[in-house]
Write a protein that holds these residues in place. Structure first.
Motif, PDB file in Angstrom:
ATOM      1  N   SER A 144      14.003 -17.503 -52.287  1.00  0.00           N
ATOM      2  CA  SER A 144      12.780 -16.780 -52.631  1.00  0.00           C
ATOM      3  C   SER A 144      11.794 -16.856 -51.473  1.00  0.00           C
ATOM      4  O   SER A 144      11.314 -17.939 -51.122  1.00  0.00           O
ATOM      5  N   ALA A 145      11.471 -15.692 -50.903  1.00  0.00           N
ATOM      6  CA  ALA A 145      10.472 -15.642 -49.830  1.00  0.00           C
ATOM      7  C   ALA A 145       9.091 -16.005 -50.369  1.00  0.00           C
ATOM      8  O   ALA A 145       8.270 -16.587 -49.652  1.00  0.00           O
ATOM      9  N   ASP A 146       8.820 -15.676 -51.638  1.00  0.00           N
ATOM     10  CA  ASP A 146       7.526 -16.020 -52.232  1.00  0.00           C
ATOM     11  C   ASP A 146       7.379 -17.533 -52.365  1.00  0.00           C
ATOM     12  O   ASP A 146       6.301 -18.085 -52.101  1.00  0.00           O
ATOM     13  N   PHE A 147       8.446 -18.192 -52.767  1.00  0.00           N
ATOM     14  CA  PHE A 147       8.425 -19.656 -52.862  1.00  0.00           C
ATOM     15  C   PHE A 147       8.208 -20.264 -51.482  1.00  0.00           C
ATOM     16  O   PHE A 147       7.445 -21.217 -51.303  1.00  0.00           O
ATOM     17  N   ALA A 148       8.859 -19.684 -50.484  1.00  0.00           N
ATOM     18  CA  ALA A 148       8.703 -20.184 -49.113  1.00  0.00           C
ATOM     19  C   ALA A 148       7.266 -20.028 -48.628  1.00  0.00           C
ATOM     20  O   ALA A 148       6.751 -20.876 -47.890  1.00  0.00           O
ATOM     21  N   ALA A 149       6.591 -18.962 -49.065  1.00  0.00           N
ATOM     22  CA  ALA A 149       5.235 -18.698 -48.589  1.00  0.00           C
ATOM     23  C   ALA A 149       4.168 -19.403 -49.415  1.00  0.00           C
ATOM     24  O   ALA A 149       3.173 -19.887 -48.865  1.00  0.00           O
ATOM     25  N   ASN A 150       4.356 -19.460 -50.735  1.00  0.00           N
ATOM     26  CA  ASN A 150       3.295 -19.929 -51.630  1.00  0.00           C
ATOM     27  C   ASN A 150       3.614 -21.204 -52.396  1.00  0.00           C
ATOM     28  O   ASN A 150       2.745 -21.718 -53.109  1.00  0.00           O
ATOM     29  N   GLY A 151       4.821 -21.698 -52.257  1.00  0.00           N
ATOM     30  CA  GLY A 151       5.172 -22.946 -52.926  1.00  0.00           C
ATOM     31  C   GLY A 151       5.077 -22.847 -54.436  1.00  0.00           C
ATOM     32  O   GLY A 151       5.342 -21.791 -55.034  1.00  0.00           O
ATOM     33  N   TYR A 152       4.651 -23.940 -55.051  1.00  0.00           N
ATOM     34  CA  TYR A 152       4.591 -24.010 -56.508  1.00  0.00           C
ATOM     35  C   TYR A 152       3.368 -23.310 -57.081  1.00  0.00           C
ATOM     36  O   TYR A 152       3.089 -23.423 -58.279  1.00  0.00           O
ATOM     37  N   ALA A 153       2.640 -22.589 -56.241  1.00  0.00           N
ATOM     38  CA  ALA A 153       1.509 -21.813 -56.750  1.00  0.00           C
ATOM     39  C   ALA A 153       1.989 -20.627 -57.574  1.00  0.00           C
ATOM     40  O   ALA A 153       1.215 -20.025 -58.302  1.00  0.00           O
ATOM     41  N   GLY A 154       3.258 -20.286 -57.465  1.00  0.00           N
ATOM     42  CA  GLY A 154       3.820 -19.170 -58.227  1.00  0.00           C
ATOM     43  C   GLY A 154       4.987 -19.624 -59.087  1.00  0.00           C
ATOM     44  O   GLY A 154       5.187 -20.812 -59.314  1.00  0.00           O
ATOM     45  N   GLY A 155       5.762 -18.670 -59.568  1.00  0.00           N
ATOM     46  CA  GLY A 155       6.923 -18.973 -60.404  1.00  0.00           C
ATOM     47  C   GLY A 155       7.873 -17.799 -60.399  1.00  0.00           C
ATOM     48  O   GLY A 155       7.542 -16.700 -59.937  1.00  0.00           O
ATOM     49  N   SER A 156       9.062 -18.005 -60.937  1.00  0.00           N
ATOM     50  CA  SER A 156      10.071 -16.951 -60.969  1.00  0.00           C
ATOM     51  C   SER A 156      10.082 -16.266 -62.333  1.00  0.00           C
ATOM     52  O   SER A 156       9.297 -16.591 -63.224  1.00  0.00           O
ATOM     53  N   HIS A 157      11.003 -15.318 -62.486  1.00  0.00           N
ATOM     54  CA  HIS A 157      11.201 -14.650 -63.779  1.00  0.00           C
ATOM     55  C   HIS A 157      12.326 -15.313 -64.566  1.00  0.00           C
ATOM     56  O   HIS A 157      12.896 -14.692 -65.464  1.00  0.00           O
ATOM     57  N   GLY A 158      12.617 -16.553 -64.219  1.00  0.00           N
ATOM     58  CA  GLY A 158      13.666 -17.286 -64.922  1.00  0.00           C
ATOM     59  C   GLY A 158      14.723 -17.846 -63.989  1.00  0.00           C
ATOM     60  O   GLY A 158      15.468 -18.764 -64.361  1.00  0.00           O
ATOM     61  N   CYS A 159      14.773 -17.317 -62.780  1.00  0.00           N
ATOM     62  CA  CYS A 159      15.761 -17.811 -61.820  1.00  0.00           C
ATOM     63  C   CYS A 159      15.340 -19.157 -61.239  1.00  0.00           C
ATOM     64  O   CYS A 159      14.196 -19.587 -61.357  1.00  0.00           O
ATOM     65  N   VAL A 160      16.293 -19.802 -60.580  1.00  0.00           N
ATOM     66  CA  VAL A 160      16.035 -21.044 -59.858  1.00  0.00           C
ATOM     67  C   VAL A 160      15.837 -20.661 -58.391  1.00  0.00           C
ATOM     68  O   VAL A 160      16.789 -20.278 -57.711  1.00  0.00           O
ATOM     69  N   ASN A 161      14.582 -20.741 -57.938  1.00  0.00           N
ATOM     70  CA  ASN A 161      14.245 -20.349 -56.562  1.00  0.00           C
ATOM     71  C   ASN A 161      14.440 -21.508 -55.592  1.00  0.00           C
ATOM     72  O   ASN A 161      14.111 -22.649 -55.897  1.00  0.00           O
ATOM     73  N   VAL A 162      14.933 -21.177 -54.402  1.00  0.00           N
ATOM     74  CA  VAL A 162      15.051 -22.117 -53.288  1.00  0.00           C
ATOM     75  C   VAL A 162      14.211 -21.571 -52.147  1.00  0.00           C
ATOM     76  O   VAL A 162      14.265 -20.374 -51.849  1.00  0.00           O
ATOM     77  N   ARG A 163      13.417 -22.422 -51.487  1.00  0.00           N
ATOM     78  CA  ARG A 163      12.538 -21.960 -50.404  1.00  0.00           C
ATOM     79  C   ARG A 163      13.124 -22.171 -49.009  1.00  0.00           C
ATOM     80  O   ARG A 163      12.652 -21.586 -48.043  1.00  0.00           O
ATOM     81  N   ASP A 164      14.134 -23.018 -48.905  1.00  0.00           N
ATOM     82  CA  ASP A 164      14.741 -23.324 -47.607  1.00  0.00           C
ATOM     83  C   ASP A 164      15.922 -22.375 -47.393  1.00  0.00           C
ATOM     84  O   ASP A 164      17.009 -22.574 -47.950  1.00  0.00           O
ATOM     85  N   GLU A 165      15.703 -21.347 -46.577  1.00  0.00           N
ATOM     86  CA  GLU A 165      16.739 -20.321 -46.400  1.00  0.00           C
ATOM     87  C   GLU A 165      17.976 -20.866 -45.693  1.00  0.00           C
ATOM     88  O   GLU A 165      19.110 -20.497 -46.033  1.00  0.00           O
ATOM     89  N   THR A 166      17.774 -21.742 -44.733  1.00  0.00           N
ATOM     90  CA  THR A 166      18.925 -22.324 -44.035  1.00  0.00           C
ATOM     91  C   THR A 166      19.779 -23.142 -44.984  1.00  0.00           C
ATOM     92  O   THR A 166      21.019 -23.057 -44.976  1.00  0.00           O
ATOM     93  N   ALA A 167      19.118 -23.914 -45.847  1.00  0.00           N
ATOM     94  CA  ALA A 167      19.849 -24.765 -46.789  1.00  0.00           C
ATOM     95  C   ALA A 167      20.617 -23.931 -47.809  1.00  0.00           C
ATOM     96  O   ALA A 167      21.781 -24.229 -48.112  1.00  0.00           O
ATOM     97  N   ILE A 168      19.996 -22.882 -48.357  1.00  0.00           N
ATOM     98  CA  ILE A 168      20.699 -22.108 -49.380  1.00  0.00           C
ATOM     99  C   ILE A 168      21.825 -21.264 -48.767  1.00  0.00           C
ATOM    100  O   ILE A 168      22.838 -20.985 -49.421  1.00  0.00           O
ATOM    101  N   ALA A 169      21.676 -20.884 -47.502  1.00  0.00           N
ATOM    102  CA  ALA A 169      22.774 -20.173 -46.835  1.00  0.00           C
ATOM    103  C   ALA A 169      23.986 -21.091 -46.737  1.00  0.00           C
ATOM    104  O   ALA A 169      25.141 -20.661 -46.965  1.00  0.00           O
TER     105      ALA A 169
END
Length: 273
Positions: free
Chosen positions: A232-257
């Motif tokens: 989630s690019a939003d998670f990467a930019a805003n952290g826990y200030a936001g939330g998903s629509h039910g999915c499990v978001n990961v902010r570290d793109e290298t790690a999730i790749a």
């Protein structure tokens, strides 16, 4: 003689002198020899070579002790960063590492308040910052992730498992009870919560885009209906200030790749408290 004596007497009195007149001698003629006594000085003359003053001078104040500076890390540095965010001197989320951004933020805070602008957090700077801010909560300290993971659920100790904890907001990638990777994750909001239970990865989609929300879901690994683990690019930019629509978001793109490359269809997913 009389006039001279009178003049001398006036001069002597004006100078503060004492005049004494002796009586006559045996020849019957009166003579008035004059003796002038100069009084001693009541105050001593100024000393041409005065002694140095013995009055002790106050010692210079010792500089405030430095608590943290560039290169330091840990929970205290994380709290410093969270408090600097509260007063808008730092915009990036707490990382726990005293980097150049933190140093610049501290220097700006110090200069604004007339403190020495060193960029190092000393006791005076810390006291002033604490007086202006509140005690940061857990998710203020870990706004951008980096929090420690809790112990894995018992259902995660066998096989290949994405072990996801809502309590610590972490995902452990585990193989036969061994933790291979830990990443910070974010969950659904109150209206669209992430489901809990035991699931399995049924579909992987590297460049997925949500048909429901028209939002990118790269590295998606679906485990329950439309809910997936994804970047989630939003998670990467805003952290826990936001939330998903039910999915499990990961902010570290290298790690999730890396995770996407390792996880297989059919691997277990455990979402727990």
């Amino acid at each position: 003689m009389g006039r001279s004596f009178a003049a001398l007497l006036v001069l002597a009195l004006a100078c503060g002198c004492t005049v004494r007149a002796d009586g006559g001698d045996g020849d019957g003629k009166r003579r008035l020899p004059v003796r002038i006594e100069v009084p001693e000085r009541s105050t001593p003359p100024a000393d041409d070579d005065p002694k140095p003053s013995t009055t002790p001078t106050a010692p210079a104040a010792a500089p405030a002790a430095v608590l943290w500076s560039r290169g330091d890390s840990g929970r205290d540095v994380r709290e410093l960063q969270a408090r600097l965010r509260q007063v808008a001197w730092l915009y990036d989320g707490p990382t726990g590492s005293y980097d150049d951004l933190t140093e610049r933020a501290v220097k700006g805070f110090q200069g604004k308040r007339g403190l020495p602008s060193t960029g190092r957090t000393d006791t005076v700077t810390w006291k002033r910052l604490k007086a202006m801010t509140h005690e940061p909560g857990k998710w203020e300290l870990y706004l951008m992730g980096g929090q420690p993971a809790d112990a894995p659920d018992a259902r995660c100790l066998t096989g290949r498992v994405l072990c996801i904890s809502k309590t610590s907001r972490t995902l452990r990638w585990m193989i036969d009870g061994r933790t291979v990777m830990i990443v910070s994750v974010r969950f659904g909001s109150v209206g669209t919560p992430t489901r809990e239970g035991v699931f399995s990865v049924y579909w992987k989609s590297r460049h997925h885009v949500s048909t429901l929300y028209d939002s990118p879901m790269p590295y998606a690994m679906f485990f329950s209906g439309g809910q997936a683990v994804h970047y989630s690019a939003d998670f990467a930019a805003n952290g826990y200030a936001g939330g998903s629509h039910g999915c499990v978001n990961v902010r570290d793109e290298t790690a999730i790749a890396d995770l996407f490359a390792q996880v297989r269809t059919g691997d277990k997913v455990v979402v727990h408290r």
